[in-house]
Motif scaffolding. Sequence first.
Motif, short mmCIF file in Angstrom:
data_model
loop_
_atom_site.label_atom_id
_atom_site.label_comp_id
_atom_site.label_asym_id
_atom_site.label_seq_id
_atom_site.Cartn_x
_atom_site.Cartn_y
_atom_site.Cartn_z
N LEU A 1 0.41 9.60 7.25
CA LEU A 1 -0.55 9.33 8.32
C LEU A 1 -1.29 8.03 8.04
O LEU A 1 -1.55 7.22 8.94
N ASP A 2 -1.63 7.83 6.76
CA ASP A 2 -2.44 6.68 6.39
C ASP A 2 -1.72 5.37 6.66
O ASP A 2 -2.32 4.39 7.06
N GLY B 1 1.67 7.34 -6.15
CA GLY B 1 0.64 8.35 -6.38
C GLY B 1 1.19 9.77 -6.26
O GLY B 1 0.89 10.64 -7.07
N CYS B 2 2.03 9.99 -5.23
CA CYS B 2 2.66 11.31 -5.04
C CYS B 2 3.45 11.72 -6.29
O CYS B 2 3.34 12.85 -6.78
N LEU C 1 0.99 4.44 -2.50
CA LEU C 1 0.81 5.82 -2.05
C LEU C 1 1.95 6.70 -2.56
O LEU C 1 1.73 7.81 -3.06
N ILE D 1 -2.34 3.89 10.01
CA ILE D 1 -3.65 3.25 10.15
C ILE D 1 -3.69 1.94 9.35
O ILE D 1 -4.22 0.94 9.81
N VAL D 2 -3.09 1.97 8.15
CA VAL D 2 -3.06 0.76 7.34
C VAL D 2 -2.39 -0.36 8.11
O VAL D 2 -2.89 -1.47 8.21
N ILE E 1 -0.89 12.92 3.79
CA ILE E 1 -1.93 11.90 3.86
C ILE E 1 -1.29 10.50 3.87
O ILE E 1 -1.65 9.65 4.68
N ALA F 1 -4.61 -1.63 10.88
CA ALA F 1 -5.77 -2.35 10.34
C ALA F 1 -5.36 -3.72 9.81
O ALA F 1 -5.98 -4.74 10.13
N VAL F 2 -4.28 -3.74 9.02
CA VAL F 2 -3.88 -5.01 8.42
C VAL F 2 -3.35 -5.95 9.48
O VAL F 2 -3.47 -7.17 9.38
N ILE G 1 0.85 -1.20 0.00
CA ILE G 1 0.00 0.00 0.00
C ILE G 1 0.89 1.25 0.00
O ILE G 1 0.63 2.23 -0.72
#
Lengths: 231, 231, 45
Positions: free
Chosen positions: B155-156, B128-129, B125, B159-160, B152, B163-164, B121
Amino acid sequence: MTGAGFFRAAGVLAAKDLSIEWRTREGLSAMVLFSLIVLVVFSFAFDLATIKQLGPARLVPGILWTTLAFAGVVGFTRSFQVEARRDSMTALLLAPVDRGALFAGKSLSNLVELLILEIVVVPLSAVFFGYDLMAMLGPMAVVVFLHTLGLAEMGTLLGAVAAKVGRGEALLSTLLFPVTMPLFISAVKCTNAVLEGEELSTVSNWLLVALGFDLLFLFVGLLTFEYVVEE
Amino acid sequence: MTSGQNRWTLALTALVLIAMFVAIWMVFQYVPNERVMGPVQKIFYFHVPAAMITFLSVFLLMASSITYLWTRNQRWDRISLASTEIGLMFCTLVLVTGPIWAKAAWGVWWTWEARLTTTLILWLLLAGCLMVRGYAQNQDLGARLASVLGVIAALDVVIVYKAVHWWRGQHPIVFKSGEKNPLAPEMYTTFMYCIGVFMALFLLMMILRVTVLALENRTQALAERRTGELS
Amino acid sequence: MKNFDFLFWAYNVIWLGIGGYIVFLVLRLKAVSERLQRLEKSSGD
């Protein structure tokens, strides 16, 4: 800007977006039709035996949230295309409105559109895949709302980024899906628990992930939206 | 770049190159094979430092993005771009070496395990930048949008990971806090040495990349001024 | 030993990745330095 002024500005902006949408219903009808097609495609992707064997609790969460995420991308892209076509973003930026309120208003209108879409799509999924929605209406509403909120925030912020560089759905999807991955995992887990008929407390840590995501990126969006939209 | 700076950069390059050859020697000759997994475990001496550098770059990306948005000083954006690129490169290395080890140890190339998934992930990300920078019509817009995305992403990724991790986890953890160090002394030395080499490598790459960017900016500014004078 | 195959490829990939990136950086540094020098010289005239 005072706190009350902030909320009033956000409310006015959301009302403006929604009233434009209400007049044409272009975006919503596109999203609803698109979701319907995705749902149908998914039901063909699995043969009937697989659907029966897995059962709705295992099958529906993934299908439902994939459908909503794709439809969301369609909606977010459109909401900024409308601004670009009418060149109203420039006017909004000239107005003495806090950029955070701009973000809040846009997110709110995107959230409302997604919720309207869900009022159609969630019952449809119950019809297509055969589960009793009425029996789990309350928990389902909580789960759907919590996860849609985060999706709407992120979709608004990243939709603005994609619109700013003049790209549409393709760029927005590549930006949005990795970022919302934790939300997606959490949504699938929670929806699964709801469909299994479990209490929401069994997935309280996932609900916390979703809530944390919602709050964190609400904060980030309010702070950074002005850098995205400024000329 | 002044000649003094040039000399220092050259010296650092030479030093890092020599240190890397020493690292290869240490890994292949000095360190004993691990009892259970055999030689394939040696990939760990590059895999783990590469992962550390990846996360260091993400941290740097976040710090420089925030500072850029705050100060609008180009220098910070150069650091932010450099750390995105270098982070993406090390992230690719982690993603390539991980499956090679996994194939030998677990018998599969890929598993949807917590750290693997998080790294994948993160790769998306960071890509994407860079993508948004490429699409932006001018450098200033690209810098602003990429900075927002950088914040983003950083920080994300937290959380990823969380969560994973709840979703599924089976990554080998070699160092657990509060436990006695399980590695043989040679292994520990080699591992620490490799971390040091990778840090130096990271520093060298950052310096080179930032210098290239700064020179490119200056060249462009000069070229624009010249065409302005001519017309 | 079968395990060594994996290791060999892994290291190759790492060195190719790192080496390629550094070569790319150095080449770009050279190109841009030359361009800058040319520009500075011609604007000095």
